[in-house]
Enzyme design. Sequence first.
Site, mmCIF file in Angstrom:
data_model
loop_
_atom_site.group_PDB
_atom_site.id
_atom_site.type_symbol
_atom_site.label_atom_id
_atom_site.label_comp_id
_atom_site.label_asym_id
_atom_site.label_seq_id
_atom_site.Cartn_x
_atom_site.Cartn_y
_atom_site.Cartn_z
ATOM 1 N N TYR A 342 9.922 49.502 41.154
ATOM 2 C CA TYR A 342 8.983 50.609 40.878
ATOM 3 C C TYR A 342 7.609 50.406 41.498
ATOM 4 O O TYR A 342 6.674 51.132 41.133
ATOM 5 C CB TYR A 342 8.739 50.754 39.369
ATOM 6 C CG TYR A 342 9.947 50.708 38.479
ATOM 7 C CD1 TYR A 342 10.956 51.665 38.570
ATOM 8 C CD2 TYR A 342 10.065 49.723 37.493
ATOM 9 C CE1 TYR A 342 12.048 51.622 37.715
ATOM 10 C CE2 TYR A 342 11.152 49.680 36.644
ATOM 11 C CZ TYR A 342 12.142 50.626 36.760
ATOM 12 O OH TYR A 342 13.207 50.599 35.922
ATOM 13 N N CYS A 369 16.163 35.369 47.848
ATOM 14 C CA CYS A 369 16.401 35.677 49.264
ATOM 15 C C CYS A 369 16.328 37.168 49.539
ATOM 16 O O CYS A 369 17.356 37.824 49.764
ATOM 17 C CB CYS A 369 17.742 35.109 49.681
ATOM 18 S SG CYS A 369 17.675 33.331 49.665
ATOM 19 N N GLU A 370 15.133 37.668 49.499
ATOM 20 C CA GLU A 370 14.901 39.067 49.788
ATOM 21 C C GLU A 370 13.404 39.232 50.050
ATOM 22 O O GLU A 370 12.584 38.779 49.240
ATOM 23 C CB GLU A 370 15.332 39.909 48.581
ATOM 24 C CG GLU A 370 15.338 41.359 48.881
ATOM 25 C CD GLU A 370 16.331 42.149 48.005
ATOM 26 O OE1 GLU A 370 17.445 41.667 47.750
ATOM 27 O OE2 GLU A 370 15.952 43.242 47.608
HETATM 28 N N1 LLP Z 1 14.041 56.357 24.072
HETATM 29 C C1 LLP Z 1 14.857 56.658 25.099
HETATM 30 C C2 LLP Z 1 15.872 57.667 24.914
HETATM 31 C C3 LLP Z 1 14.715 55.981 26.330
HETATM 32 O O1 LLP Z 1 15.514 56.300 27.339
HETATM 33 C C4 LLP Z 1 13.722 55.002 26.470
HETATM 34 C C5 LLP Z 1 13.545 54.273 27.735
HETATM 35 C C6 LLP Z 1 12.916 54.707 25.359
HETATM 36 C C7 LLP Z 1 13.096 55.410 24.184
HETATM 37 C C8 LLP Z 1 11.859 53.646 25.383
HETATM 38 O O2 LLP Z 1 10.851 53.897 26.280
HETATM 39 P P1 LLP Z 1 9.552 52.972 26.235
HETATM 40 O O3 LLP Z 1 8.842 53.272 24.948
HETATM 41 O O4 LLP Z 1 10.017 51.579 26.305
HETATM 42 O O5 LLP Z 1 8.768 53.343 27.435
HETATM 43 N N2 LLP Z 1 13.202 50.079 33.274
HETATM 44 C C9 LLP Z 1 12.025 50.939 33.237
HETATM 45 C C10 LLP Z 1 11.939 51.741 31.994
HETATM 46 C C11 LLP Z 1 13.163 52.577 31.733
HETATM 47 C C12 LLP Z 1 13.058 53.219 30.386
HETATM 48 C C13 LLP Z 1 14.360 53.736 29.944
HETATM 49 N N3 LLP Z 1 14.326 54.446 28.720
HETATM 50 C C14 LLP Z 1 10.776 50.068 33.440
HETATM 51 O O6 LLP Z 1 10.895 48.867 33.648
HETATM 52 O O7 LLP Z 1 9.672 50.594 33.471
#
Ligand code: LLP
Length: 440
Positions: A342, A369-370
């Site tokens: 990201y 390795c990237e």
């Molecule tokens: N509820 C649902 C339905 C979700 O899909 C998510 C996150 C959350 C709650 C929690 O969101 P938060 O409060 O943690 O922002 N891998 C990405 C983030 C993907 C989030 C996926 N869904 C990153 O590293 O930024």
Amino acid sequence: MTIDNLSHVLPLSADSTDQGLLQIGGCDVKSLANQYGTPLYIYDVQSIRELAMNWVQAFADAYPDSEVLYASKAYISRPFARLLSELDLSFDAVSEGEIEVLSAANVDLSRVYFHGNNKTPPEIYRSMQLGVGRIVLDGFDEIDTVAQIADDLGITQPVLLRVSPGVDAHTHEKTTTGILDSKFGLPIETGLAELAISKIIEKPALSFRGLHMHLGSPIFDLEPYKLGIEVLAEFIDEICIKKLGVSVEEFSPGGGFATAYRDSDDPPAPKEYAKIICKTLIDEAEKRNFSLPHITLEPGRSIAARSGIAVYTVGNRKEVPGIRTYVSVDGGMSDNIRPALYDSIYEVIAAERVNDPVEEKVTIAGKYCESGDLLAKDVDVPRLISGELIAIPSSGAYQLAMSSNYNLAYRPAVILVENGQSRLMQRREKAEDLMRLDID
Ligand code: LLP
């Protein structure tokens, strides 16, 4: 950079010794690194508790009937789950694996909400066998599957429907979810959400409880929540109540609440999110004359990110005159894919001399390795020397959770610290962990 300049990203208990050694939870990171090795992920118990309770309190103050679910996908393990369930939080889970971990941590599974845009039939079966409280339906085939399994098990399964309000929350394109062109949620705009509810209410084995939306993550603006809730309120009033004759007892505006990764980031406080969410819903309910639903909030990142800090040991240094200086560390994209995925930007701290002046701009490279394996580009640091420690704050969410064994890296040790004490939460992987699935 001193730790005073990093007060938005460091764990709440962060401090430094007179010698400039970073301390978390009363433990200095040098001793922790000696004891547990690096890369090391350190979670501060004080931060986990306070950040979680800020959400509970903010919504309790702004709304009569709210429930905070921790979004397990940000980071979960049994000790972490126990800490949050001791605070009386509920949980959001998105896989059988997360549900199994919550179950093994003795979480009350009736307080688990099972999400996902394509839960498989075996996962659904297992979740219902274990007694998850709510399944958040996100597709037509799933409606049939959940109803069938509920029939087979002889139960009535409470469900919510995830809908898509068609609101852009202006997050990274890979983490936006509330728009029409998304794999998540049944769109209101195209009529699919209505169709799904008519199908759900025809199934005696399903008990329709309400609606869920999640707009993306992290969302720094408050406006998208307001817009999304207004769209849903109109849908509740005109379609659910007036057209289909069903009431909406529960409602979730999802998670996605922002956290600071750079100290200059200024995310809204929980009470600001609570205010816009609750006020919009209360105003809409009053205007449209429907009763206030029970609301569930799903913070993940905004509890876990700042509670955790990653510590690495500096290794090779490579100067490309006039272009860039690379300082490599002993971790990288296998424990933190976020910069590569990201373009996420982090602060970097010389963890053994936090008060030393900035001397140069370097790029912190991972060891994998990237070429894209860079943890932080062009950061200001003292001249870093091989063997010393650096720390990257705001590392508690979606890093370990998205970690991999790329290059057959060992996943790092993960510890909890509090009141000068540390304890292992997850041990570092070793060679036999990498081979445990091989059939030789
Ligand atoms: N509820 C649902 C339905 C979700 O899909 C998510 C996150 C959350 C709650 C929690 O969101 P938060 O409060 O943690 O922002 N891998 C990405 C983030 C993907 C989030 C996926 N869904 C990153 O590293 O930024």
